[in-house]
Design a protein around this motif. Structure first.
Motif, short mmCIF file in Angstrom:
data_model
loop_
_atom_site.label_atom_id
_atom_site.label_comp_id
_atom_site.label_asym_id
_atom_site.label_seq_id
_atom_site.Cartn_x
_atom_site.Cartn_y
_atom_site.Cartn_z
N TRP A 155 -0.19 10.88 12.13
CA TRP A 155 -0.21 10.39 13.51
C TRP A 155 -1.20 9.26 13.68
N LYS A 160 -1.89 6.27 21.51
CA LYS A 160 -0.45 6.07 21.27
C LYS A 160 0.33 7.38 21.31
N ASN A 161 -0.36 8.47 21.64
CA ASN A 161 0.29 9.78 21.56
C ASN A 161 -0.04 10.65 22.77
N GLU A 212 3.67 0.91 10.77
CA GLU A 212 3.63 1.63 12.04
C GLU A 212 5.04 2.02 12.45
N SER A 214 7.24 4.19 15.55
CA SER A 214 7.19 4.83 16.86
C SER A 214 8.35 5.81 17.03
N GLY A 215 8.15 6.76 17.91
CA GLY A 215 9.19 7.74 18.22
C GLY A 215 9.14 8.07 19.69
N GLN A 216 10.05 8.93 20.12
CA GLN A 216 10.09 9.35 21.51
C GLN A 216 10.41 10.84 21.59
N ASP A 271 6.56 8.33 24.51
CA ASP A 271 6.40 7.54 23.29
C ASP A 271 5.35 8.15 22.38
N SER A 272 5.51 7.88 21.09
CA SER A 272 4.52 8.32 20.10
C SER A 272 4.32 7.24 19.07
N GLY A 273 3.20 7.31 18.37
CA GLY A 273 2.91 6.32 17.34
C GLY A 273 2.41 6.98 16.08
#
Length: 281
Positions: A155, A160-161, A212, A214-216, A271-273
């Motif tokens: 992570w 970003k999380n 990098e 990203s996700g959701q 969102d996530s990173g």
């Protein structure tokens, strides 16, 4: 392994086994959430027919199952510390008709495999929790064939999380919990710039790169977010267990308010990173 590290490992094993039912319940949602990181790992490894691949700390089976589905004449060894998580991995494999896998409950710091055995190794969101990351990287290097590829996801930073900080931030504020010691296992342990790349390089890997991703997290409602996080996230459950009923209610209200403020339209798509680190032996 030192006694302190063994104690951390046993606590983690107990925790992952305990929360395996929650992971099974929420497997569809969580696997969709984590798929972009798994896809990035698979892209880096580019597994080829006939190869033998190791998936470390695979939990309910990903990205090992996706890799296995792509291989012809090859196989994937899916490992995790917790036996109960691997039961779910086998169930997922059977449901998808994937037969070229085997599972092994083991510790990444003491992998029960010969030197230079695997063609490729994946590890999605395991390194943050390994008691000794240096030892883990060395073991992964040992069992990888010369020329073999490794890719791992960790992570990124808390900024970003929000899916983590929304609930853990409220718990920490209400209970005034002290931050964990530097370097202790935790969600953002590997987020520091260059940390994982340096770890891989020191282990002996070459051509180390970082990407990098990203996700959701598609919760849709705040109720789903709360229920999922309180059923699969061990730090969340541990934190809430330290609060009395009234404080738990206050924490829940604060989380609901924070999530609704960030997503006023009501569609909870968080969102996530993450970072994906790759290398070769």
């Amino acid at each position: 392994m030192e006694a302190q590290l063994e104690q951390i490992r046993e606590q983690q094993k107990e925790s992952w086994n305990k929360f395996s039912a929650g992971w099974k319940k929420w497997d569809g949602l969580t696997m969709n959430f984590l798929q972009p990181m798994g896809d990035a790992i698979v892209d880096h490894l580019n597994p080829r027919n006939g190869e033998v691949v190791l998936d470390v700390a695979a939990g309910t089976g990903e990205p090992g199952l996706t890799i296995a589905a792509r291989l012809r004449g090859g196989r994937v060894v899916i490992t995790d510390l917790a036996d109960d998580m691997l039961v779910i991995a086998r169930e997922n494999a059977a449901r998808r008709g994937i037969t070229n896998i085997e599972t092994r409950a083991c510790d990444v710091s003491e992998l029960p495999f010969a030197d230079n055995y695997f063609d490729a190794i994946s590890c999605r969101f395991g390194f943050m929790f390994f008691p000794d990351m240096t030892m883990a990287a060395a073991e992964i290097y040992r069992v990888l064939k010369p020329g073999g590829k490794v890719a791992a996801a960790v992570w990124g930073g808390p900024e970003k999380n929000f899916w983590v900080t929304a609930i853990m931030g409220a718990i920490n504020r209400k209970l005034e919990l002290s931050p964990p010691p530097s370097g202790a296992p935790g969600m953002f342990r590997c987020a520091k710039e260059g940390l994982m790349a340096d770890l891989f390089s020191q282990a002996g890997f070459k051509n180390v790169a970082q990407q990098e991703v990203s996700g959701q997290l598609n919760c849709q409602t705040v109720d789903v977010y709360w229920d999922m996080m309180t059923e699969i996230a061990a730090p969340v459950v541990a934190g809430l267990s330290k609060a009395d009923e009234a404080t738990q209610a206050e924490i829940k209200a604060e989380v609901y308010q924070a999530v609704r403020h960030k997503y006023p339209q009501g569609d909870i798509l968080i969102d996530s990173g993450a970072l994906v680190i790759s290398g070769e032996k």
